[in-house]
Design an enzyme around this catalytic site. Structure first.
Site: not given
Ligand SMILES: [Zn+2]
Length: 387
Positions: A368, A285, A195
């Site tokens: 996170d 992501e 992340d």
């Protein structure tokens, strides 16, 4: 066919650096001449005429002294600039090509490698790399630090010689090679999720942080100091003549900039190599970096500082080389809102200031870290559903 570029530091002799400087200048000159002819031609015929560097060689005989392929590439670049501007298929049109100024233009040229063919008399390729130098057309052998030797099946396609703001010369060599079929079978159990974190580049699904180096900030004090000195040198004001001391100090400032960017690149390569070596599947992501780095987001500097987009690019090709996988999870996937333990959605996590998720199921986890676990699970789900 796949491409890979390797950038080598080169150490030209005085003669060679004069030749390079001439080539930079000739490329700029030819660009400006061609651009101006196109504009003038348009005024008469309402069409941009085709132009070639060859027609200028008569009035500018010095163009003959430099590598003609470098000039041919300028012609191609100009053509690309025009099609970027006028191609109807492009959604976002580029600006009209600009004239290149002597002071502000990037000092570089690109030349192509030619191989022996029945149609030419070449005995060997025009550009060659050996263990301590790069052989270039017109310049001959230029001393180079060959820190990385290309694979046997890599062929040189082109070379871009540049002189950076700190005065150092580099040659970026573009190789072309046949894509080998990789038979490596990625292990689904050896997966990791990442992340993005503005502080430390990323947090992985095991809760580890990427890196805490803030090169830009660490060196910023040094940079600020050097810039302050620069602002006091004669010639720092716009349109005033630059003094020798100003130029000297400017070189120092540029050197610090260069140093920071080298450190940053080095760090990104090391981190991405470490992950690519130790994991088979990496889930990330798919961030829209442009919107992340804009000022409205509030952490523009940190985002740019980290170079997360660059990191993902490095990771992508490093994994690909090893027959491993990078899975991109949709950026609208609510990775930071779902509890990675029980799956309940926490809308309070929409607030970026909430750094910890506390769930009824008993999970208490860093924001996170939780997101990284979700990204990993979602990535694996996508992979399995595609298989
Ligand atoms: Zn929960």
């Amino acid at each position: 066919m796949a491409n890979r570029a390797i950038k080598y530091r080169i150490y030209p002799t005085t003669e060679q650096s004069i030749l390079f400087a001439k080539t930079f200048g000739c490329c700029r000159k030819v660009w400006n001449l061609m651009l101006s002819d196109k504009i003038e031609g348009y005024k008469v015929t309402s069409k941009f005429p085709a132009v070639t560097p060859a027609k200028y060689k008569k009035e500018c005989p010095f163009l003959k002294e430099v590598d003609s392929l470098a000039l041919a590439n300028v012609q191609m670049n100009l053509q690309t600039a025009f099609s970027n501007r006028f191609n109807k298929k492009r959604k976002v049109k580029a600006g009209f090509p600009k004239f290149k100024s002597c002071k502000h233009s990037h000092k570089s040229f690109t030349t192509n490698c030619q191989y022996p063919k029945p149609s030419n008399k070449l005995k060997r390729p025009t550009i060659r790399l050996d263990d301590d130098g790069l052989i270039l057309p017109k310049a001959g052998k230029v001393k180079a630090v060959v820190h990385r030797i290309p694979e046997d099946n890599w062929h040189i396609k082109s070379v871009t010689v540049s002189r950076e703001s700190d005065g150092k010369f580099y040659a970026s060599v573009l190789f072309e090679y046949e894509n080998a079929v990789n038979t490596y079978a990625p292990d689904f159990d050896n997966a990791i999720g990442l992340d993005y974190a503005s502080d430390g580049l990323y947090v992985d699904s095991n809760g580890n942080k990427g890196s805490d180096h803030k090169y830009y900030r660490e060196s910023q004090r040094k940079l600020a100091k050097a810039q302050k000195v620069l602002s006091r040198r004669k010639g720092s004001k716009k349109n005033s003549a630059k003094s020798m001391n100003y130029l000297k100090q400017l070189r120092k400032v540029n050197k610090i900039h260069r140093h920071i960017s080298n450190q940053r690149l080095d760090n990104l390569h090391k981190l991405s190599a470490k992950i690519a070596n130790s994991h088979d599947i990496v889930c990330v992501e798919d961030l829209n970096m442009r919107s992340m780095s804009n000022k409205g987001f509030g952490n523009g500097k940190a985002t740019l500082d980290n170079g997360y987009g660059m990191f993902l690019d490095f990771l992508s090709y490093k994994l690909h080389d090893r027959g491993k996988l990078l899975v991109k999870v949709d950026r609208w996937f609510p990775s930071s809102q779902i509890c990675s333990c029980c799956g309940i959605r926490h809308s309070e996590m929409k607030d970026l200031a909430v750094r910890k998720m506390v769930c009824k199921c008993g999970l208490s986890i860093g924001r996170d870290h939780n997101a990284a676990i979700n990204i990993k699970m979602e990535g694996l789900r996508i992979l399995k559903s595609a298989a």
